[in-house]
Design an enzyme around this catalytic site. Structure first.
Site, short mmCIF file in Angstrom:
data_model
loop_
_atom_site.label_atom_id
_atom_site.label_comp_id
_atom_site.label_asym_id
_atom_site.label_seq_id
_atom_site.Cartn_x
_atom_site.Cartn_y
_atom_site.Cartn_z
CB CYS A 195 73.24 26.40 18.66
SG CYS A 195 72.28 27.86 18.20
CG ASP A 246 75.79 23.95 14.37
OD1 ASP A 246 74.63 23.88 14.83
OD2 ASP A 246 76.39 25.02 14.25
CG ASP A 247 71.32 22.80 13.66
OD1 ASP A 247 71.47 22.97 14.87
OD2 ASP A 247 70.87 23.69 12.90
CG ASP A 271 74.29 22.12 18.24
OD1 ASP A 271 73.78 21.28 17.47
OD2 ASP A 271 74.37 23.33 17.96
CG ASN A 272 70.44 21.94 18.23
OD1 ASN A 272 71.08 22.95 18.53
ND2 ASN A 272 70.16 21.64 16.97
CG HIS A 293 76.42 30.15 18.89
ND1 HIS A 293 75.22 29.48 18.73
CD2 HIS A 293 76.30 31.28 18.17
CE1 HIS A 293 74.42 30.17 17.95
NE2 HIS A 293 75.05 31.27 17.59
#
Length: 517
Positions: free
Chosen positions: A73, A33-34, A283-284, A136
Site C-alpha cells: 500500500c 485498497d487491496d 493500490d496492489n 498512508h
C-alpha cells in the site's frame, strides 16, 4: 428574444468558457485498497456484482495491463502521487534485502520534503485538491496531506487496523483537514464481528459535496478518493451487508461499485462530466493471505499482495471521460499508477518537474488516440528490482513469495498456487539466467520459456539491455521506512485536546523496523 433569455444564454456561454477553455479538466483518481484484478465483472468475476464499474468501462477505456509500482500500500501510493518508483522517492527499506515496508503508526518516517506531489504541481493552475480516505504516507504532522499540497482532507493517516485499547497502542485518528474528529472503533465505528461500518457512505458523501462545491465555484479540482473498505478487516454499511454472493468482501466491493456509480452520475447531473477525467484503479493486488472472507480475486494471475508475481502488481484500471476518451475501448498499453502523475499534469497544462527522474508516462496519446507507447514495467520489492516486463515477456531476476518461517506460521501469499522453482520460500537469484514467461500465453507464470530456445535468447538479449540501462541511471532516494518508535504513534494528534482524546505516549526508544516480508 427577451432580456431574461439573453442573460441566460450569456451566462451559459460564460460558464462554458470558464469550464472548458480557461483551465484544464477536473481530475478524479479513485484508488481502491487491496482490490484485485479479478474483482470486476468486466474482467470475468462470475458473480457480476460490479454493474457501475462495468458500465464505466463500457463508457470509457479498460486497461488489462495496468500495474502498481510496488505490491504494498504505502509505496504504491507514494509512487502514484510523485510519479516516481518507491526506490527513488524513499518509500522503501534497507533494513533487509527485498523487503516490503509501509507506514504503520510506529514508523518514524514519511514522504520526504524533497518529493513534489501531484497536488503541489496542480496548484500552478489553481486546482483545489482534496484527499478522501486513506493517506498512508506518514502520520506525523510534517507528513500529512495538507503539508504536501492538498487543500482539504477527510480520512485517516493509517490502515483501519484495530480495535486497540489505547494504552499499548492507540486507535487510528480520523481527520477533517488538519485536526482529528475522532478515532476508528470509537467515534467512527467498525464492527469487526459483523463487518458493519458506515465509513464508505461517509467517504461518498464527502466526495459528492466536494464536487458540488467546486462545480458551483467553477474551480478546477483534483479529487483523490481512496476508500479502504476492501482492506482487512473488510467492512460495508448495513444496506450492503449480506448482499453479495462472495460474502463480506463482496459486500464491500458492491458498496464501492455503487459509490463509483453515484459519483459518475453526480458529475453528469452537474453537467461537468465532459470536463472531468476519472481514473479507477487499486493500490496492489488482492491480499490472498487474508483468506476468502477477507480478500478478493486476482483472476488468472499468480499469487497476490506482497509479491512481484502478476497477482501482486497487476491492477484493475478504467479511464472515463465522456466525449474525450472513446467509449468501449480496450488499451493493451503497459500502464502504471505513476503514469497518473504525468498524465494529470499534461491534462492540466503543467510541465513535470525537470530536476528529477519521473518514471510515469503521459498517457494522453493512449487515452485519446488508443496509441501504444513502448516502455518497460519494473517490479520492485523494497530495494530490489525483482523482475521486468517488456511487451508480452516478463523476466524474473529474483523470486520469493515469503520465508519458510512465515509460511509455517500460516502466512501464505500464494494459496493453492505453488509453482516449483517460481514461488520460492527462499530468495532465489536468477540474474545470470532469469526466468522468462510469455504473459499472453501464460498469464499465471507457470511455464518458464526454455533457456535453450531461440525465443529465450532473443528476449534475454532485449531485457538485459533495458535492465542495464535502468540500473546505470538509478540513484536511490534516502530510505524513509527504516526506523520505528512506539512514542511516535497516534497518541496525541492535532485536535485531540478539543475532544479530550489525547493519550500519554511512552518514552522514545527508536529501533530498526522489522519487515518480515
Amino acid at each position: 428574444m427577451d432580456l431574461k433569455t439573453v442573460i441566460c444564454v450569456l451566462w451559459a456561454v460564460c460558464v462554458g468558457q470558464t469550464s472548458g477553455s480557461q483551465h484544464g479538466p477536473n481530475i478524479i483518481i479513485m484508488l481502491m485498497d487491496d482490490m484485485g484484478w479479478g474483482d470486476l465483472g468486466i474482467f470475468g468475476e462470475p458473480s457480476k456484482e460490479t454493474p457501475n464499474l462495468d458500465q464505466m468501462a463500457a463508457q470509457g477505456m479498460l486497461f488489462p495491463n495496468f500495474y502498481t509500482a510496488n505490491p504494498l500500500c504505502s509505496p504504491s501510493r507514494a509512487a502514484l502521487l510523485t510519479g516516481r518508483l518507491p526506490v527513488r522517492n524513499g518509500f522503501y527499506t534497507t533494513n533487509a534485502h527485498a523487503r516490503n515496508a509501509y507506514t504503520p503508526q510506529e514508523i518514524v518516517g514519511g514522504i520526504s520534503q524533497d518529493e513534489i506531489l501531484l497536488p503541489e504541481m496542480l496548484k500552478k493552475k489553481d486546482y483545489v485538491s482534496k484527499i478522501i480516505g486513506k493517506w498512508h504516507l506518514g502520520h506525523r504532522t510534517q507528513y500529512l496531506p495538507l503539508k504536501h499540497g492538498f487543500d482539504e482532507w477527510f480520512g485517516a493517516p493509517n490502515c483501519h487496523f484495530g480495535p486497540y485499547n489505547n494504552s499499548v497502542r492507540p486507535n487510528i485518528p480520523v481527520y477533517n483537514n488538519s485536526e482529528m474528529k475522532g478515532r476508528y472503533y470509537e467515534e467512527f465505528e467498525i464492527n469487526v464481528k459483523t463487518g458493519e461500518s458506515n465509513l464508505t457512505q461517509i467517504y461518498l458523501k464527502e466526495g459528492l459535496e466536494f464536487i458540488s462545491q467546486q462545480a458551483m465555484a467553477q474551480q478546477p479540482f483534483f479529487l483523490y478518493w481512496a476508500p479502504d473498505a476492501t482492506h482487512t478487516p473488510v467492512y460495508a454499511s448495513k444496506q450492503f451487508l449480506g448482499k453479495s454472493q462472495r460474502g463480506r468482501y463482496g459486500d464491500a466491493v458492491m458498496e464501492l461499485d455503487d459509490s463509483v456509480g453515484q459519483i459518475l452520475a453526480h458529475l453528469i447531473s452537474l453537467g461537468i462530466h465532459n470536463n472531468t477525467m476519472v481514473f479507477f484503479t487499486s493500490d496492489n493486488g488482492a491480499a490472498l493471505m487474508s483468506g476468502p472472507h477477507q480478500s478478493g480475486s486476482n483472476g488468472p494471475f499468480l499469487c497476490g499482495k506482497e509479491t512481484t508475481f502478476e497477482g501482486g502488481m497487476r491492477e484493475p484500471a478504467i479511464a472515463w471521460w465522456p466525449g474525450k476518451i472513446p467509449a468501449g475501448t480496450v488499451s493493451y498499453q503497459l500502464g502504471s499508477v505513476m503514469d497518473l502523475f504525468s498524465t494529470s499534469l499534461s491534462l492540466a497544462g503543467v510541465l513535470p518537474p525537470d530536476d528529477r527522474v519521473i518514471d510515469g508516462l503521459d498517457l494522453s496519446p493512449v487515452l485519446f488516440n488508443n496509441l501504444l507507447l513502448e516502455r518497460p514495467i519494473f517490479y520492485y520489492r523494497g530495494n530490489q528490482m525483482m523482475a521486468v516486463r517488456i511487451g508480452q515477456y516478463k523476466a524474473h531476476y529474483w523470486t520469493w513469495s515469503n520465508s519458510w518461517e512465515e509460511f509455517k506460521k500460516g502466512v501464505n501469499f500464494c494459496p493453492g498456487q505453488e509453482v516449483p522453482g517460481v514461488t520460492t520460500h527462499t530468495q532465489e537469484e536468477h540474474t545470470l539466467q532469469p526466468l522468462i514467461f510469455h504473459l499472453g500465453q501464460d498469464p499465471g507464470e507457470r511455464y518458464p520459456i526454455s533457456v535453450l530456445s531461440k525465443e529465450y535468447r532473443d528476449v534475454f538479449r532485449q531485457v538485459t539491455e533495458v535492465v542495464k540501462q535502468h540500473q546505470k541511471d538509478l540513484i536511490p532516494g534516502m530510505p524513509q521506512l527504516n526506523m520505528c518508535d512506539l512514542a511516535v504513534m497516534n497518541w496525541s494528534p492535532a485536535g485531540c485536546e478539543k475532544l479530550g482524546k489525547c493519550l500519554q505516549p511512552p518514552e522514545s526508544n527508536p529501533y530498526k523496523c522489522d519487515w518480515p516480508h
